[in-house]
Design a protein around this motif. Structure first.
Motif, PDB file in Angstrom:
ATOM      1  N   THR A 119      42.832  42.267  48.884  1.00 56.45           N
ATOM      2  CA  THR A 119      42.872  40.849  48.512  1.00 56.45           C
ATOM      3  C   THR A 119      43.210  40.691  47.040  1.00 56.45           C
ATOM      4  O   THR A 119      44.023  39.840  46.671  1.00 56.45           O
ATOM      5  CB  THR A 119      41.538  40.159  48.835  1.00 56.45           C
ATOM      6  N   LEU A 120      42.594  41.522  46.180  1.00 55.43           N
ATOM      7  CA  LEU A 120      42.900  41.420  44.754  1.00 55.43           C
ATOM      8  C   LEU A 120      44.379  41.666  44.510  1.00 55.43           C
ATOM      9  O   LEU A 120      45.021  40.929  43.759  1.00 55.43           O
ATOM     10  CB  LEU A 120      42.069  42.393  43.926  1.00 55.43           C
ATOM     11  N   PHE A 121      44.956  42.654  45.157  1.00 54.05           N
ATOM     12  CA  PHE A 121      46.349  42.984  44.884  1.00 54.05           C
ATOM     13  C   PHE A 121      47.297  41.913  45.417  1.00 54.05           C
ATOM     14  O   PHE A 121      48.310  41.620  44.796  1.00 54.05           O
ATOM     15  CB  PHE A 121      46.674  44.380  45.398  1.00 54.05           C
ATOM     16  N   ALA A 122      46.948  41.291  46.527  1.00 58.12           N
ATOM     17  CA  ALA A 122      47.750  40.164  47.018  1.00 58.12           C
ATOM     18  C   ALA A 122      47.633  38.979  46.064  1.00 58.12           C
ATOM     19  O   ALA A 122      48.623  38.292  45.790  1.00 58.12           O
ATOM     20  CB  ALA A 122      47.309  39.783  48.425  1.00 58.12           C
ATOM     21  N   LEU A 123      46.437  38.760  45.539  1.00 53.08           N
ATOM     22  CA  LEU A 123      46.226  37.684  44.570  1.00 53.08           C
ATOM     23  C   LEU A 123      46.990  37.962  43.281  1.00 53.08           C
ATOM     24  O   LEU A 123      47.625  37.066  42.718  1.00 53.08           O
ATOM     25  CB  LEU A 123      44.737  37.518  44.288  1.00 53.08           C
ATOM     26  N   VAL A 124      46.959  39.181  42.812  1.00 56.53           N
ATOM     27  CA  VAL A 124      47.691  39.554  41.595  1.00 56.53           C
ATOM     28  C   VAL A 124      49.187  39.302  41.787  1.00 56.53           C
ATOM     29  O   VAL A 124      49.845  38.734  40.913  1.00 56.53           O
ATOM     30  CB  VAL A 124      47.415  41.026  41.213  1.00 56.53           C
ATOM     31  N   ALA A 125      49.723  39.676  42.940  1.00 53.28           N
ATOM     32  CA  ALA A 125      51.150  39.459  43.204  1.00 53.28           C
ATOM     33  C   ALA A 125      51.479  37.965  43.218  1.00 53.28           C
ATOM     34  O   ALA A 125      52.489  37.541  42.640  1.00 53.28           O
ATOM     35  CB  ALA A 125      51.544  40.114  44.523  1.00 53.28           C
ATOM     36  N   ALA A 126      50.616  37.163  43.855  1.00 47.94           N
ATOM     37  CA  ALA A 126      50.852  35.713  43.902  1.00 47.94           C
ATOM     38  C   ALA A 126      50.771  35.099  42.508  1.00 47.94           C
ATOM     39  O   ALA A 126      51.575  34.236  42.149  1.00 47.94           O
ATOM     40  CB  ALA A 126      49.846  35.052  44.849  1.00 47.94           C
ATOM     41  N   ALA A 127      49.808  35.527  41.718  1.00 44.56           N
ATOM     42  CA  ALA A 127      49.652  34.991  40.355  1.00 44.56           C
ATOM     43  C   ALA A 127      50.788  35.450  39.449  1.00 44.56           C
ATOM     44  O   ALA A 127      51.289  34.669  38.629  1.00 44.56           O
ATOM     45  CB  ALA A 127      48.302  35.413  39.781  1.00 44.56           C
ATOM     46  N   ALA A 165      51.997  34.803  31.568  1.00 54.37           N
ATOM     47  CA  ALA A 165      51.847  34.819  30.106  1.00 54.37           C
ATOM     48  C   ALA A 165      50.401  35.073  29.681  1.00 54.37           C
ATOM     49  O   ALA A 165      50.146  35.385  28.518  1.00 54.37           O
ATOM     50  CB  ALA A 165      52.322  33.495  29.525  1.00 54.37           C
ATOM     51  N   LEU A 166      49.462  34.958  30.617  1.00 55.86           N
ATOM     52  CA  LEU A 166      48.043  35.167  30.320  1.00 55.86           C
ATOM     53  C   LEU A 166      47.623  36.593  30.660  1.00 55.86           C
ATOM     54  O   LEU A 166      48.319  37.302  31.386  1.00 55.86           O
ATOM     55  CB  LEU A 166      47.198  34.165  31.114  1.00 55.86           C
ATOM     56  N   TYR A 167      46.479  36.984  30.145  1.00 54.48           N
ATOM     57  CA  TYR A 167      45.945  38.324  30.384  1.00 54.48           C
ATOM     58  C   TYR A 167      45.133  38.300  31.679  1.00 54.48           C
ATOM     59  O   TYR A 167      44.126  37.603  31.767  1.00 54.48           O
ATOM     60  CB  TYR A 167      45.052  38.737  29.206  1.00 54.48           C
ATOM     61  N   PRO A 168      45.560  39.051  32.726  1.00 58.47           N
ATOM     62  CA  PRO A 168      44.806  39.066  33.974  1.00 58.47           C
ATOM     63  C   PRO A 168      43.579  39.965  33.834  1.00 58.47           C
ATOM     64  O   PRO A 168      43.668  41.070  33.299  1.00 58.47           O
ATOM     65  CB  PRO A 168      45.805  39.646  34.971  1.00 58.47           C
ATOM     66  N   PHE A 169      42.446  39.486  34.310  1.00 59.37           N
ATOM     67  CA  PHE A 169      41.194  40.212  34.100  1.00 59.37           C
ATOM     68  C   PHE A 169      40.365  40.205  35.389  1.00 59.37           C
ATOM     69  O   PHE A 169      39.601  39.263  35.640  1.00 59.37           O
ATOM     70  CB  PHE A 169      40.419  39.553  32.952  1.00 59.37           C
ATOM     71  N   PRO A 170      40.533  41.225  36.247  1.00 58.48           N
ATOM     72  CA  PRO A 170      39.723  41.283  37.454  1.00 58.48           C
ATOM     73  C   PRO A 170      38.324  41.789  37.121  1.00 58.48           C
ATOM     74  O   PRO A 170      38.164  42.788  36.418  1.00 58.48           O
ATOM     75  CB  PRO A 170      40.475  42.283  38.340  1.00 58.48           C
ATOM     76  N   THR A 171      37.307  41.089  37.612  1.00 60.18           N
ATOM     77  CA  THR A 171      35.934  41.504  37.368  1.00 60.18           C
ATOM     78  C   THR A 171      35.006  40.853  38.380  1.00 60.18           C
ATOM     79  O   THR A 171      35.146  39.664  38.668  1.00 60.18           O
ATOM     80  CB  THR A 171      35.484  41.176  35.925  1.00 60.18           C
ATOM     81  N   HIS A 172      34.106  41.631  38.922  1.00 59.74           N
ATOM     82  CA  HIS A 172      33.043  41.132  39.796  1.00 59.74           C
ATOM     83  C   HIS A 172      33.542  40.190  40.886  1.00 59.74           C
ATOM     84  O   HIS A 172      33.013  39.098  41.076  1.00 59.74           O
ATOM     85  CB  HIS A 172      31.951  40.450  38.968  1.00 59.74           C
TER      86      HIS A 172
END
Length: 112
Positions: free
Chosen positions: A29-37, A45-52
């Motif tokens: 799910t995180l990787f699909a979300l990262v691809a969509a974002a 242009a923003l810093y992606p920060f996956p956490t919790h």
């Protein structure tokens, strides 16, 4: 855990699932979300920060100063995928990751 020095590197490491970096061991799910974002220039242009169990978007990379409390983020448990801010609480949700990303973009601070 290694932190990427800038937004472009953070996105690249997430998209590549670079071992030893933030988020590399999280689920699909995180990787699909990262691809969509990543497909959205304003978010790229923003810093992606996956956490919790979330994907947050920060104005800059390390060192983190905590000044991003007004930035929307996505909770990866879903669907629906909730979009929140620390200050404003829940902003809504999306039935799909793309809808959640659209909600994030719609709630980005005007000064970005």
């Amino acid at each position: 855990m290694a932190e990427a020095p800038d937004a472009a590197t953070a996105w690249r490491w997430l998209l590549e699932r670079k071992p030893g970096t933030r988020g590399f061991h999280d689920g699909e799910t995180l990787f699909a979300l990262v691809a969509a974002a990543h497909a959205r220039p304003r978010l790229r242009a923003l810093y992606p920060f996956p956490t919790h169990g979330t994907l947050k978007f920060l104005r800059s990379g390390p060192p983190f100063d905590g000044g991003d409390r007004d930035m929307p983020y996505v909770i990866t448990a879903g669907p629906p995928y909730k979009v929140c801010t620390v200050h404003g609480g829940a902003l809504g949700g999306g039935a799909t990751l793309e809808e959640a990303v659209s909600l994030v973009v719609a709630h980005l601070p005007a000064d970005l």
